[in-house]
Motif scaffolding. Sequence first.
Motif, PDB file in Angstrom:
ATOM      1  N   GLU A   1     -17.234 -28.484  -9.684  1.00  0.00           N
ATOM      2  CA  GLU A   1     -16.628 -28.078 -10.957  1.00  0.00           C
ATOM      3  C   GLU A   1     -17.063 -26.669 -11.336  1.00  0.00           C
ATOM      4  OE1 GLU A   1     -14.429 -27.509 -14.132  1.00  0.00           O
ATOM      5  OE2 GLU A   1     -14.137 -29.112 -12.670  1.00  0.00           O
ATOM      6  N   MET A   2     -18.322 -26.336 -11.089  1.00  0.00           N
ATOM      7  CA  MET A   2     -18.789 -24.976 -11.370  1.00  0.00           C
ATOM      8  C   MET A   2     -18.056 -23.971 -10.478  1.00  0.00           C
ATOM      9  SD  MET A   2     -22.899 -25.158 -12.113  1.00  0.00           S
ATOM     10  CE  MET A   2     -23.350 -25.908 -10.559  1.00  0.00           C
ATOM     11  N   ARG A   3     -17.829 -24.314  -9.232  1.00  0.00           N
ATOM     12  CA  ARG A   3     -17.094 -23.419  -8.331  1.00  0.00           C
ATOM     13  C   ARG A   3     -15.654 -23.221  -8.812  1.00  0.00           C
ATOM     14  NH1 ARG A   3     -19.467 -26.294  -3.460  1.00  0.00           N
ATOM     15  NH2 ARG A   3     -21.245 -25.010  -2.916  1.00  0.00           N
ATOM     16  N   ARG A   4     -15.032 -24.320  -9.274  1.00  0.00           N
ATOM     17  CA  ARG A   4     -13.663 -24.194  -9.801  1.00  0.00           C
ATOM     18  C   ARG A   4     -13.643 -23.317 -11.045  1.00  0.00           C
ATOM     19  NH1 ARG A   4     -13.330 -29.560  -7.886  1.00  0.00           N
ATOM     20  NH2 ARG A   4     -13.998 -30.425  -9.863  1.00  0.00           N
ATOM     21  N   GLN A   5     -14.625 -23.490 -11.911  1.00  0.00           N
ATOM     22  CA  GLN A   5     -14.704 -22.668 -13.120  1.00  0.00           C
ATOM     23  C   GLN A   5     -14.891 -21.198 -12.742  1.00  0.00           C
ATOM     24  OE1 GLN A   5     -17.956 -23.645 -15.736  1.00  0.00           O
ATOM     25  NE2 GLN A   5     -17.188 -22.325 -17.370  1.00  0.00           N
ATOM     26  N   ARG A   6     -15.750 -20.919 -11.767  1.00  0.00           N
ATOM     27  CA  ARG A   6     -15.959 -19.550 -11.311  1.00  0.00           C
ATOM     28  C   ARG A   6     -14.648 -18.961 -10.778  1.00  0.00           C
ATOM     29  NH1 ARG A   6     -20.212 -18.587  -6.562  1.00  0.00           N
ATOM     30  NH2 ARG A   6     -18.639 -19.795  -5.453  1.00  0.00           N
TER      31      ARG A   6
END
Length: 80
Positions: free
Chosen positions: A60-65
Motif C-alpha cells: 500500500e505504501m508503494r502504491r501511495q508513492r
Amino acid sequence: MSHTPHELAEEFPDKVELIAQLRESNAHFAKLCAEYHEVNRAVHRAEARIEPVSDEAEEEMRRQRMRLKDEIYGMLTAAA
C-alpha cells in the motif's frame, strides 16, 4: 545513513530545477513533494527491515508513492 532510492531528484534528474521552483511557488506541489518524501522513506525503512511492516502495508505504501509520483509528474509536465 544509507542511500534512499527513488528520491525525486533521482526519478526526474532533468527536472531538478523545475522541482525546486515549483516547491517555492506552489504550495500544493510542495505538499505533494513532502508527502512523497515521507512515504518514500517509510518504504525504504520497510524494505531495509529497519521498521518491518506487513507485506500488505508495504504494498500500500508503494502504491501511495506511485500515485504521488504520478501527480508530481503531471504537474511537472504541465509546468514545463
